[in-house]
Enzyme design. Structure first.
Site, PDB file in Angstrom:
ATOM      1  N   ASP A  15      -3.781   7.635  -1.906  1.00 37.48           N
ATOM      2  CA  ASP A  15      -5.167   8.084  -1.757  1.00 37.48           C
ATOM      3  C   ASP A  15      -5.302   8.825  -0.433  1.00 37.48           C
ATOM      4  O   ASP A  15      -4.393   8.808   0.397  1.00 37.48           O
ATOM      5  CB  ASP A  15      -6.143   6.904  -1.801  1.00 37.48           C
ATOM      6  CG  ASP A  15      -6.025   6.013  -0.575  1.00 37.48           C
ATOM      7  OD1 ASP A  15      -4.878   5.639  -0.209  1.00 37.48           O
ATOM      8  OD2 ASP A  15      -7.049   5.699   0.053  1.00 37.48           O
ATOM      9  N   ASP A  31      -7.304  -7.045   5.004  1.00 38.13           N
ATOM     10  CA  ASP A  31      -6.061  -7.070   5.774  1.00 38.13           C
ATOM     11  C   ASP A  31      -6.289  -6.398   7.112  1.00 38.13           C
ATOM     12  O   ASP A  31      -7.177  -5.550   7.246  1.00 38.13           O
ATOM     13  CB  ASP A  31      -4.949  -6.330   5.025  1.00 38.13           C
ATOM     14  CG  ASP A  31      -5.158  -4.817   5.067  1.00 38.13           C
ATOM     15  OD1 ASP A  31      -4.663  -4.173   6.016  1.00 38.13           O
ATOM     16  OD2 ASP A  31      -5.834  -4.282   4.172  1.00 38.13           O
ATOM     17  N   ASP A  33       0.849  -1.195   0.000  1.00 36.04           N
ATOM     18  CA  ASP A  33       0.000   0.000   0.000  1.00 36.04           C
ATOM     19  C   ASP A  33       0.883   1.242   0.000  1.00 36.04           C
ATOM     20  O   ASP A  33       2.090   1.170   0.221  1.00 36.04           O
ATOM     21  CB  ASP A  33      -1.001  -0.011   1.152  1.00 36.04           C
ATOM     22  CG  ASP A  33      -0.366   0.131   2.521  1.00 36.04           C
ATOM     23  OD1 ASP A  33       0.851   0.410   2.591  1.00 36.04           O
ATOM     24  OD2 ASP A  33      -1.074  -0.028   3.527  1.00 36.04           O
ATOM     25  N   SER A  34       0.282   2.372  -0.256  1.00 38.16           N
ATOM     26  CA  SER A  34       1.060   3.601  -0.436  1.00 38.16           C
ATOM     27  C   SER A  34       1.578   4.162   0.874  1.00 38.16           C
ATOM     28  O   SER A  34       2.512   4.954   0.896  1.00 38.16           O
ATOM     29  CB  SER A  34       0.203   4.661  -1.123  1.00 38.16           C
ATOM     30  OG  SER A  34      -0.812   5.122  -0.239  1.00 38.16           O
ATOM     31  N   GLY A  66     -11.336   3.828   3.307  1.00 37.06           N
ATOM     32  CA  GLY A  66     -11.976   4.852   4.124  1.00 37.06           C
ATOM     33  C   GLY A  66     -13.144   4.389   4.958  1.00 37.06           C
ATOM     34  O   GLY A  66     -13.961   5.207   5.387  1.00 37.06           O
ATOM     35  N   GLY A  98      -0.453   5.938   2.589  1.00 39.58           N
ATOM     36  CA  GLY A  98      -1.235   7.165   2.711  1.00 39.58           C
ATOM     37  C   GLY A  98      -1.971   7.283   4.025  1.00 39.58           C
ATOM     38  O   GLY A  98      -2.046   8.363   4.612  1.00 39.58           O
TER      39      GLY A  98
END
Length: 375
Positions: A144, A267, A90-91, A217, A93
């Protein structure tokens, strides 16, 4: 790339598989969190024995604590870690945006201050993709904005638009990837808890036609009813041909409800996190091993478990280790909880294949909600 073997007769639950560069991943799939390329306290061999074929690693932490050049020298994260199965990266973020006083967002990315050493950095959507390409990630997640529960509509709208713009630029980057790199890009939908924003985000992301879709989110502190409402609403807008990933959920009841709505991948660091407090996942609820009642308990944590803890050590011994803050206790408890999660997912797959998911879900959640679960 993605195939469905069986759909449940009554619900949206399904069994299938993803073909990824480092092997097949069966769905539904629980993905353990290995932030820096390894699960805390566990050898790769433990996960390999459980036939774990997909682990999550975190771009934010790998970039800041390790460095991209190191991974590049090893020709990728798989060589560096010797993990020969799949990585989803994942980023980071979520981590960046959790420090609201240390970051500033613009249309191209986010400026932020590293909370450990005070250094300043700038993440862009294109840069995040390039990092994960160097990692050799099997599934790439774009940058994101995961917004907080309770923000107003205008702020949620702004963050949703920025996330969509970043998704578009990441998608363009994926079309100009290095020769030989064949990882998959899963784009992330946002929208906070406003249905019109969710719908617009999903429609915009679907136009890009990425191989998989993530619902981001949610499970960010909202009431469970609101979580389920947005989960169901989002699911109904995503075509069945796409693998669906809900980010950041991993407790048994959240997983069962996600699978009920047709989610394939999830996850969570919860199975490892709760071991710090001596909490163990069992079929009879969460066992808090620190309680006095377990001090002289010679029985095993769970009869049907084949983890190292349950094969060899008593509840009383584990309590002693946890109370003494011995690292070995955390290692044993972590291995047990991961064993439990993979065993649960295996049971869920079997129930779907046998057209028994309704009974399994009902009986499990009834017991779950009756027990005293301290999450």
């Amino acid at each position: 790339m993605f195939s469905v073997i069986k759909n449940d007769k009554h619900f949206n639950a399904r069994v299938g598989f993803l073909n990824l560069p480092h092997g097949r991943v069966d769905i539904p799939c629980f993905m353990p969190v290995g932030t820096l390329g390894a699960m805390k306290g566990l050898k790769h061999a433990v996960l390999e024995k459980l036939e774990c074929n997909l682990m999550l690693a975190n771009t934010y932490h790998l970039y800041l604590r390790l460095g991209i050049k190191t991974v590049e020298k090893y020709v990728g994260l798989h060589n560096f870690t010797t993990w020969n199965k799949n990585f989803l990266t994942d980023s980071g973020g979520f981590r960046v945006f959790s420090f609201s006083d240390l970051r500033k967002i613009d249309l191209k990315g986010v400026h932020f201050k590293f909370h450990i050493d005070g250094s300043y950095h700038y993440f862009t959507s294109e840069g995040i993709f390039a990092m994960q390409e160097i990692f050799g990630s099997d599934i790439i997640m774009p940058l994101d904005i995961c917004s907080s529960y309770g923000i107003d509509y205008n702020e949620a709208n702004l963050y949703t638009n920025i996330t969509t713009n970043w998704a578009s630029s990441t998608f363009k980057s994926s079309k100009n990837r290095k020769e030989g790199y064949n990882g998959l890009l899963f784009l992330i939908t946002q929208g906070n808890f406003f249905k019109d924003l969710r719908k617009r985000s999903i429609n915009d992301i679907l136009e890009l036609d990425s191989p998989g879709i993530a619902i981001g989110g949610i499970s960010v502190g909202e009431p469970r009813e609101k979580y389920l409402e947005i989960l169901e609403y989002s699911f109904l807008l995503i075509p069945k041909e796409k693998p669906r990933y809900v980010m950041g959920i991993g407790t048994p009841h959240y997983i069962l409800n996600a699978i009920y709505y047709g989610i394939d991948i999830f996850d969570c660091f919860n199975p490892a996190r709760i071991t710090r407090h001596g909490s163990l996942l069992t079929d009879n609820g969460i066992m808090c091993i620190g309680r006095k009642e377990y001090k002289d308990d010679t029985s095993k944590v769970e009869k049907n478990c084949i983890c190292t803890l349950c094969k060899r050590y008593s509840r009383g011994y584990l309590r002693h280790l946890i109370k003494s803050k011995e690292l070995f206790g955390i290692v044993l408890a972590s291995e047990h909880n991961i064993h439990y999660m993979f065993r649960l997912i295996s049971k869920i797959r079997a129930a779907i294949l046998n057209d028994d998911f309704l009974n399994f879900r009902t009986s499990y959640l009834k017991k779950y909600e009756e027990e005293n679960f301290d999450e």
